[in-house]
Design an enzyme around this catalytic site. Structure first.
Site, PDB file in Angstrom:
ATOM      1  N   SER A 139      32.586   5.660  64.855  1.00  0.00           N
ATOM      2  CA  SER A 139      31.664   5.276  63.794  1.00  0.00           C
ATOM      3  C   SER A 139      30.236   5.674  64.139  1.00  0.00           C
ATOM      4  O   SER A 139      29.812   5.604  65.298  1.00  0.00           O
ATOM      5  CB  SER A 139      31.727   3.767  63.577  1.00  0.00           C
ATOM      6  N   TYR A 163      27.844   7.682  58.468  1.00  0.00           N
ATOM      7  CA  TYR A 163      27.080   6.980  57.449  1.00  0.00           C
ATOM      8  C   TYR A 163      25.877   7.876  57.181  1.00  0.00           C
ATOM      9  O   TYR A 163      24.989   7.992  58.017  1.00  0.00           O
ATOM     10  CB  TYR A 163      26.639   5.604  57.944  1.00  0.00           C
ATOM     11  N   THR A 189      31.749   8.321  54.968  1.00  0.00           N
ATOM     12  CA  THR A 189      31.979   7.095  54.209  1.00  0.00           C
ATOM     13  C   THR A 189      31.074   7.068  52.986  1.00  0.00           C
ATOM     14  O   THR A 189      29.851   7.153  53.097  1.00  0.00           O
ATOM     15  CB  THR A 189      31.740   5.862  55.089  1.00  0.00           C
ATOM     16  N   LYS A 271      35.686   9.364  52.625  1.00  0.00           N
ATOM     17  CA  LYS A 271      36.342   8.060  52.743  1.00  0.00           C
ATOM     18  C   LYS A 271      35.774   7.088  51.712  1.00  0.00           C
ATOM     19  O   LYS A 271      34.557   6.934  51.604  1.00  0.00           O
ATOM     20  CB  LYS A 271      36.144   7.502  54.154  1.00  0.00           C
ATOM     21  N   HIS A 295      37.319   0.134  51.892  1.00  0.00           N
ATOM     22  CA  HIS A 295      36.650  -0.445  53.057  1.00  0.00           C
ATOM     23  C   HIS A 295      37.288  -1.774  53.434  1.00  0.00           C
ATOM     24  O   HIS A 295      36.620  -2.701  53.910  1.00  0.00           O
ATOM     25  CB  HIS A 295      35.154  -0.624  52.791  1.00  0.00           C
ATOM     26  N   ASP A 326      43.852   3.912  53.865  1.00  0.00           N
ATOM     27  CA  ASP A 326      43.658   2.690  54.639  1.00  0.00           C
ATOM     28  C   ASP A 326      43.429   1.527  53.686  1.00  0.00           C
ATOM     29  O   ASP A 326      43.519   1.685  52.468  1.00  0.00           O
ATOM     30  CB  ASP A 326      42.537   2.830  55.676  1.00  0.00           C
TER      31      ASP A 326
END
Length: 399
Positions: A139, A163, A189, A271, A295, A326
């Site tokens: 991340s 991000y 993301t 994502k 998320h 996910d």
């Protein structure tokens, strides 16, 4: 069944043998597993053993938690229809993703601030993933710099999650650093341009970033440091405020994706896709893959469950993009359902972080091996020997 080490040609592993290891240990006086083998129990155990702030941050959801419940409900409404008298003695769980042969259709999802759960933090989780050859996704908000996590992963496959910050120079620097230390795919993301209303965190006034946790990639970045009046160590409060101002940019649009392609020459995965039209836009924009994800219910309260969104998205772009999934995966049966609906692999999030919090790197190892043993056995008992054999016909849906 051959048991080939991850990373070699044809990394086929007898994942189900983990079951035999557990029973054999008990038979010969060994200890029972330190953590539950039902991964759905990990959250409750973590809540009993770990501090409420960190557990609440990991377990918390947007609003009333209805989206997290919808994730589970969407998976639970799908039921597996087992088929009999098929030779399932040998299974091969290997899959090809983005030009890499993987031992199973699984990757660890990007989760930041893991040091709040255990000192092993992201490097511990990366080592556990590397030991079995599944990709670890670092991340942007990790507790330690991406280079340290890459070193922990060794030669194993690894992805970097972005991000997308407001500061263009910081974004470019992150991508350059990730490329230099061997991250092969970029996972961007899209659903966190703003933090949602999260009552569990708000009720405790707990946000790790305000304490300088989850900022390691930023604080170690030369482009970020160039925007500070003083070094981070001399004025950490100012560094945190600088981070908060640039963390995400809600003005980004589809037209900005060209910037990513300009600065990243490997696979790019978006994502947070929940609508077929957005999936089509991703394909039209030249992306390589998407993650059908909400998320884990952390961003939009009242949103559609990811498994309910998956079939329409696969129908729209399954022949044009690599579709990953996910949000809600807790068992081998969940994996089978997502793959049968057309996902090519799943990303596992919270369970491995609970495993980390409860037992460090060993806890992550336990979670990965438990999930893949469960999936291997469920696949065989349902009448299949490989992920590629799964189709929607393997399932029925409860009304």
């Amino acid at each position: 069944m051959p048991d080939t080490a991850p990373g070699t040609s044809g990394p086929r592993v007898d994942w189900a043998n983990f079951q035999n290891e557990i029973y054999a240990a008990g038979l010969f006086g060994g200890a029972v597993p330190r953590l539950p083998t039902d991964l759905a129990q990990l959250e409750e155990l973590a809540a009993r053993r770990l501090p409420p702030g960190p557990v609440g941050y990991v377990a918390g959801n947007a609003g009333d938690g209805s989206t997290a419940r919808a994730n589970r409900e969407a998976l639970d409404r799908l039921r597996i229809v087992p088929r009999m008298l098929r030779d399932v003695a040998e299974r091969d769980l290997t899959v090809d993703l983005f030009g890499t042969r993987l031992p199973a259709p699984l990757a660890l999802a990007p989760v930041g601030v893991q040091s709040i759960m255990h000192p092993d933090a992201e490097p511990g989780a990366a080592r556990a993933a590397a030991a079995v050859g599944v990709p670890y996704t670092t991340s942007s908000a990790s507790s330690v710099p991406m280079e340290e996590i890459a070193a922990a992963a060794g030669d194993a496959p690894r992805w970097f999650q972005l991000y997308w910050p407001k500061d263009r120079d910081v974004a470019v620097s992150f991508l350059d650093r990730a490329r230099a230390c061997g991250y092969s795919a970029l996972v961007v993301t899209l659903d966190t341009w703003l933090l949602s209303w999260r009552p569990r965190d708000l009720d405790q006034a707990y946000l790790p970033f305000l304490r300088g946790v989850g900022t390691a990639n930023y604080f170690s970045d030369p482009a970020f440091q160039a925007g500070l009046a003083k070094p981070v160590a001399e004025d950490p409060g100012a560094a945190v405020q600088h981070f908060l101002r640039m963390f995400a940019d809600p003005t980004k649009t589809w037209g900005d994706l060209g910037f990513l392609r300009e600065h990243w020459d490997g696979p790019i995965v978006l994502k947070g896709i929940q609508h077929p039209d957005d999936a089509r836009r991703a394909a039209d924009s030249g992306m390589d893959g998407i993650v059908v994800s909400n998320h884990g219910g952390r961003q939009v309260s009242g949103a559609v469950g990811s498994a309910a969104a998956l079939p329409g998205i696969v129908s729209a772009v399954g022949d044009r993009l690599t579709v990953l999934f996910d949000s809600g995966i807790r068992s081998g049966a969940d994996m089978l359902k997502a793959l049968a609906l057309g996902a090519q692999a799943v990303l596992l999030g919270r369970p491995y972080v609970y495993g980390l919090g409860l037992d460090g790197r060993a806890g992550v190892d336990h979670v990965i091996r438990s999930l893949l043993a469960d999936f291997d056995l469920t696949l065989a008992l349902s009448g299949y020997t490989a992920p590629g054999e799964l189709t929607p016909d393997a399932l029925t849906r409860l009304d």
